[in-house]
Scaffold this active site. Structure first.
Site, PDB file in Angstrom:
ATOM      1  N   VAL A 132     -46.981 -77.797  14.899  1.00 29.84           N
ATOM      2  CA  VAL A 132     -45.662 -77.307  13.821  1.00 29.84           C
ATOM      3  C   VAL A 132     -44.895 -77.896  14.339  1.00 29.84           C
ATOM      4  O   VAL A 132     -44.140 -78.703  14.569  1.00 29.84           O
ATOM      5  CB  VAL A 132     -45.937 -76.328  13.038  1.00 29.84           C
ATOM      6  CG1 VAL A 132     -44.958 -76.036  12.390  1.00 29.84           C
ATOM      7  CG2 VAL A 132     -47.182 -75.670  12.211  1.00 29.84           C
ATOM      8  N   ASP A 133     -44.463 -77.310  15.581  1.00 30.40           N
ATOM      9  CA  ASP A 133     -43.500 -77.715  16.765  1.00 30.40           C
ATOM     10  C   ASP A 133     -43.751 -79.395  17.210  1.00 30.40           C
ATOM     11  O   ASP A 133     -42.713 -80.317  17.126  1.00 30.40           O
ATOM     12  CB  ASP A 133     -43.766 -77.139  18.458  1.00 30.40           C
ATOM     13  CG  ASP A 133     -42.992 -75.955  18.065  1.00 30.40           C
ATOM     14  OD1 ASP A 133     -42.190 -75.268  16.961  1.00 30.40           O
ATOM     15  OD2 ASP A 133     -43.279 -74.529  18.938  1.00 30.40           O
ATOM     16  N   PHE A 134     -44.713 -80.205  17.133  1.00 33.92           N
ATOM     17  CA  PHE A 134     -44.641 -81.360  17.517  1.00 33.92           C
ATOM     18  C   PHE A 134     -44.433 -82.566  16.555  1.00 33.92           C
ATOM     19  O   PHE A 134     -44.064 -83.289  16.846  1.00 33.92           O
ATOM     20  CB  PHE A 134     -46.240 -81.254  18.389  1.00 33.92           C
ATOM     21  CG  PHE A 134     -46.653 -82.248  18.721  1.00 33.92           C
ATOM     22  CD1 PHE A 134     -46.418 -82.838  20.515  1.00 33.92           C
ATOM     23  CD2 PHE A 134     -47.074 -83.416  18.689  1.00 33.92           C
ATOM     24  CE1 PHE A 134     -45.652 -84.273  21.358  1.00 33.92           C
ATOM     25  CE2 PHE A 134     -47.749 -85.121  19.251  1.00 33.92           C
ATOM     26  CZ  PHE A 134     -46.963 -85.259  20.797  1.00 33.92           C
TER      27      PHE A 134
END
Length: 417
Positions: free
Chosen positions: A186-188
């Site tokens: 999700v961060d990426f």
């Protein structure tokens, strides 16, 4: 191999980005802009730096006992940046940042909602200084709404956005239940959405001369990245089951086990399945009513079919199975442990391991992961600088906006920088 390119070939040459972000999602977005040629100035807390410098399981060993504080998290998301340290809570620190903003095209920050407004560093305040500024805020839940004030990290959004609901061992099997992905996906993906939104805003500014405010939320990205599986739910009202390693389209698609290793097989069309049955010398399976549709092969009778395929594949070594599947045009790929990835001949051909000079590393270099944008024919993404040491570029950057060596030394002594 480290790629370099003339500044004139860089897509974002001449664009200056002030990166006031920390940890992972927003730093990834700023790094993408740096890979494309932007001058990215990373603003960190004096003496402490980006929280991400302390994340991960490994750190780049420093030369002559130097502590690089280059963790895996920091190293993978902060190349092509210059680091300065500024205490934005102090009026002199705010003055430094406002001088930088006058020269900037983009500001990226991921502070709690409203936090920077207390210091005159919110969009409305900085827009008055630089009307062409593109100001991007990256938060967990967005800038408004009942959860806007909450902090948020990747795992929370894999849980709340639906990713875990469709990832993991299928119900009815040992260990069944939701599962987080290994990487912080999700961060990426949020980092990529950050860069994409900023690129869109730069194009809009080229057309209108106007800057704008961008509100990026990990929540939004987490829901969007469930993608076609979430769309299945929106169409039918039924939640698709977790499939483990099974494919999301046609079947059979899953790991198959060979005599000495594992291959991922995707025989997801009727023709691919027909070829597989011939290869296995079991052509009758193609018309077997248990497996005569994609839905049956990939869903209702998937486990039964995979048992049959595995009984065949276990007779042969991995190299032989891959060779046979390639020979009849059935998509398949060898399963790789992390070390195996870098021995893969296609990974090596694509030069995905980018050895980059690092003046403070014990080895004199650091191995990075090449940008997926490096194969653009006219303006490729490049790796020009290793991730920076904390405050490594204070003198250079502050000198560019009018501070003398004496000013810089005095502010360092007083912990302004």
């Amino acid at each position: 191999m480290t790629q370099t390119a003339p500044a004139s070939k860089a897509a974002l040459s001449g664009i200056r980005v002030i990166d006031m972000s920390r940890v992972f999602a927003a730093p990834v977005g700023a790094q993408i802009l740096g890979d494309l040629g932007a001058d990215v100035i990373k603003v960190e807390r004096p003496g402490v730096g980006d929280d991400g410098r302390g994340y991960g399981f490994s750190w780049v060993p420093g030369k002559d006992g130097v502590e690089t504080r280059h963790s895996s998290f920091f190293t993978v998301s902060n190349r092509n940046k210059r680091s300065i340290t500024v205490n934005h809570r102090e009026p002199e620190g705010q003055e430094i940042l406002k001088k930088l903003i006058e020269t900037a095209d983009v500001l990226i920050e991921n502070y709690k909602v409203g936090d920077l407004k207390r210091f005159g560093l919110d969009y409305e305040s900085l827009k008055a200084i630089n009307p062409r500024l593109i100001y991007c805020s990256v938060t967990g839940f967005g800038q408004d709404g009942p959860m806007a004030a909450r902090p948020g990290y990747d795992g929370l959004f894999q849980a709340t956005g639906g990713m875990m609901a469709v990832t993991g061992i299928p119900d009815g099997q040992p260990g069944a239940g939701p599962l987080k992905t290994g990487p912080s996906l999700v961060d990426f993906v949020t980092g990529h959405n950050t860069a994409l939104a900023i690129l869109g805003a730069l194009m809009y500014r080229n057309q209108t001369g106007e800057g704008q405010y961008i509100d990026i939320a990990l929540l939004d990205s987490s829901v969007a990245m469930v993608s076609h599986i979430m769309q299945d739910y929106l169409i039918s009202g039924n939640a698709p089951p977790r499939l483990g390693n099974g494919g999301n389209g046609g079947g059979p698609a899953d790991l198959i086990y060979c005599a000495d290793g594992i291959i991922y097989l995707t025989a997801g069309t009727d023709e691919h399945f027909r070829r597989l049955t011939v290869l296995m010398e079991q052509p009758e399976l193609f018309t077997d009513e248990r497996f005569d549709s994609n839905f049956k092969r990939g869903k209702t009778n998937r486990a039964e079919l995979m048992d049959i395929i595995n009984a065949w594949s276990r007779q042969f070594p991995t190299v032989k199975v891959q060779e046979m599947l390639d020979g009849v045009g059935i998509p398949a790929a060898k399963y790789n442990e992390l070390a195996d990835v870098w021995e893969d001949e296609q990974v090596q051909h694509r030069q995905l391991r980018a050895r980059t000079p690092h003046a403070y590393a014990e080895s004199g270099h650091v191995d990075l992961i090449e940008s997926p944008l490096a194969k653009m024919s006219e303006s490729p993404a490049t790796i020009r600088m290793a991730p920076p040491m904390l405050g490594e570029h204070n003198a250079d950057v502050l000198g560019e906006i009018g501070y003398s060596a004496e000013n810089i030394a005095d502010m360092k002594e007083r912990k302004i920088i």
